[in-house]
Design a protein around this motif. Structure first.
Motif, PDB file in Angstrom:
ATOM      1  N   LYS A   1       0.849  -1.194  -0.129  1.00  9.48           N
ATOM      2  CA  LYS A   1       0.055  -0.009   0.067  1.00  9.48           C
ATOM      3  C   LYS A   1       0.903   1.276  -0.130  1.00  9.48           C
ATOM      4  O   LYS A   1       0.551   2.226  -0.768  1.00  9.48           O
ATOM      5  CB  LYS A   1      -0.910   0.086   1.059  1.00  9.48           C
ATOM      6  CG  LYS A   1      -1.866   1.149   1.081  1.00  9.48           C
ATOM      7  CD  LYS A   1      -2.876   1.055   2.232  1.00  9.48           C
ATOM      8  CE  LYS A   1      -4.217   2.169   2.147  1.00  9.48           C
ATOM      9  NZ  LYS A   1      -4.989   1.927   3.138  1.00  9.48           N
TER      10      LYS A   1
ATOM     11  N   ARG B   1      -0.006   6.603   2.889  1.00  8.39           N
ATOM     12  CA  ARG B   1      -1.287   6.356   2.507  1.00  8.39           C
ATOM     13  C   ARG B   1      -1.812   5.390   3.504  1.00  8.39           C
ATOM     14  O   ARG B   1      -1.925   4.040   3.353  1.00  8.39           O
ATOM     15  CB  ARG B   1      -1.068   5.504   1.029  1.00  8.39           C
ATOM     16  CG  ARG B   1      -2.066   5.113   0.258  1.00  8.39           C
ATOM     17  CD  ARG B   1      -2.788   6.187  -0.411  1.00  8.39           C
ATOM     18  NE  ARG B   1      -3.868   5.860  -1.206  1.00  8.39           N
ATOM     19  CZ  ARG B   1      -4.930   5.114  -0.963  1.00  8.39           C
ATOM     20  NH1 ARG B   1      -5.066   4.738   0.253  1.00  8.39           N
ATOM     21  NH2 ARG B   1      -5.767   4.619  -1.808  1.00  8.39           N
TER      22      ARG B   1
ATOM     23  N   GLU C   1      -5.209   5.347   6.742  1.00  8.76           N
ATOM     24  CA  GLU C   1      -6.381   5.652   7.104  1.00  8.76           C
ATOM     25  C   GLU C   1      -6.126   6.410   8.575  1.00  8.76           C
ATOM     26  O   GLU C   1      -6.938   7.317   8.801  1.00  8.76           O
ATOM     27  CB  GLU C   1      -7.230   4.208   7.441  1.00  8.76           C
ATOM     28  CG  GLU C   1      -7.726   3.707   6.192  1.00  8.76           C
ATOM     29  CD  GLU C   1      -8.461   4.688   5.185  1.00  8.76           C
ATOM     30  OE1 GLU C   1      -9.415   5.198   5.300  1.00  8.76           O
ATOM     31  OE2 GLU C   1      -7.805   4.402   4.217  1.00  8.76           O
TER      32      GLU C   1
ATOM     33  N   LYS D   1      -6.257   9.371   2.552  1.00  6.52           N
ATOM     34  CA  LYS D   1      -6.989   8.138   2.983  1.00  6.52           C
ATOM     35  C   LYS D   1      -7.702   7.588   1.862  1.00  6.52           C
ATOM     36  O   LYS D   1      -7.658   8.111   0.862  1.00  6.52           O
ATOM     37  CB  LYS D   1      -7.982   8.497   3.994  1.00  6.52           C
ATOM     38  CG  LYS D   1      -7.710   8.994   5.439  1.00  6.52           C
ATOM     39  CD  LYS D   1      -8.873   9.484   6.303  1.00  6.52           C
ATOM     40  CE  LYS D   1      -8.440   9.746   7.528  1.00  6.52           C
ATOM     41  NZ  LYS D   1      -9.466  10.000   8.432  1.00  6.52           N
ATOM     42  N   ASN D   2      -8.268   6.287   1.828  1.00  7.32           N
ATOM     43  CA  ASN D   2      -8.850   5.761   1.053  1.00  7.32           C
ATOM     44  C   ASN D   2     -10.062   6.566   0.475  1.00  7.32           C
ATOM     45  O   ASN D   2     -10.994   7.048   1.289  1.00  7.32           O
ATOM     46  CB  ASN D   2      -9.462   4.581   1.356  1.00  7.32           C
ATOM     47  CG  ASN D   2      -8.421   3.360   1.297  1.00  7.32           C
ATOM     48  OD1 ASN D   2      -7.371   3.496   1.089  1.00  7.32           O
ATOM     49  ND2 ASN D   2      -8.726   2.230   2.314  1.00  7.32           N
TER      50      ASN D   2
END
Length: 108
Positions: free
Chosen positions: A6, A52, A54, A80-81
């Protein structure tokens, strides 16, 4: 999901954002943090630490960026996503950026 993967995807995304604005950028070589190994290498006068995640601990991310930035101002690029990219920088760098924009505006 593998957090390392990620992180790599985040670095590639940020690289592409920089490129989309007309600047050179590539993913940095991932050695143990030093000025020669930023997450994303650019022709911009900043050291980019890319996150990257949350739940970002911005203080820790900035501490890492400051420890690795050498003589460049540290910048944390993060998202965040499903959210847009954000940039966090120290206030002196921010005001220097504004000053440079005003100088260019007055010259034009």
């Amino acid at each position: 999901m593998n957090s390392r993967e990620k992180g790599k995807r985040g670095e590639l995304e940020w690289r592409d954002v920089i490129r989309s604005h007309g600047y050179e950028a590539r993913r940095g070589q991932q050695f143990s943090g030093n000025p020669d190994s930023p997450d994303v290498v650019t022709n911009l006068p900043y050291h980019f630490e890319v996150k990257r995640v949350e739940r970002l601990n911005i203080e820790n991310a900035m501490k890492q960026a400051k420890a690795e930035c050498g003589d460049k101002p540290p910048v944390v690029a993060h998202r965040k996503n499903g959210e847009p990219w954000m940039v966090t920088m120290l206030a002196p760098a921010f005001f220097n950026l504004i000053k440079q924009c005003q100088i260019k505006k007055n010259i034009s």
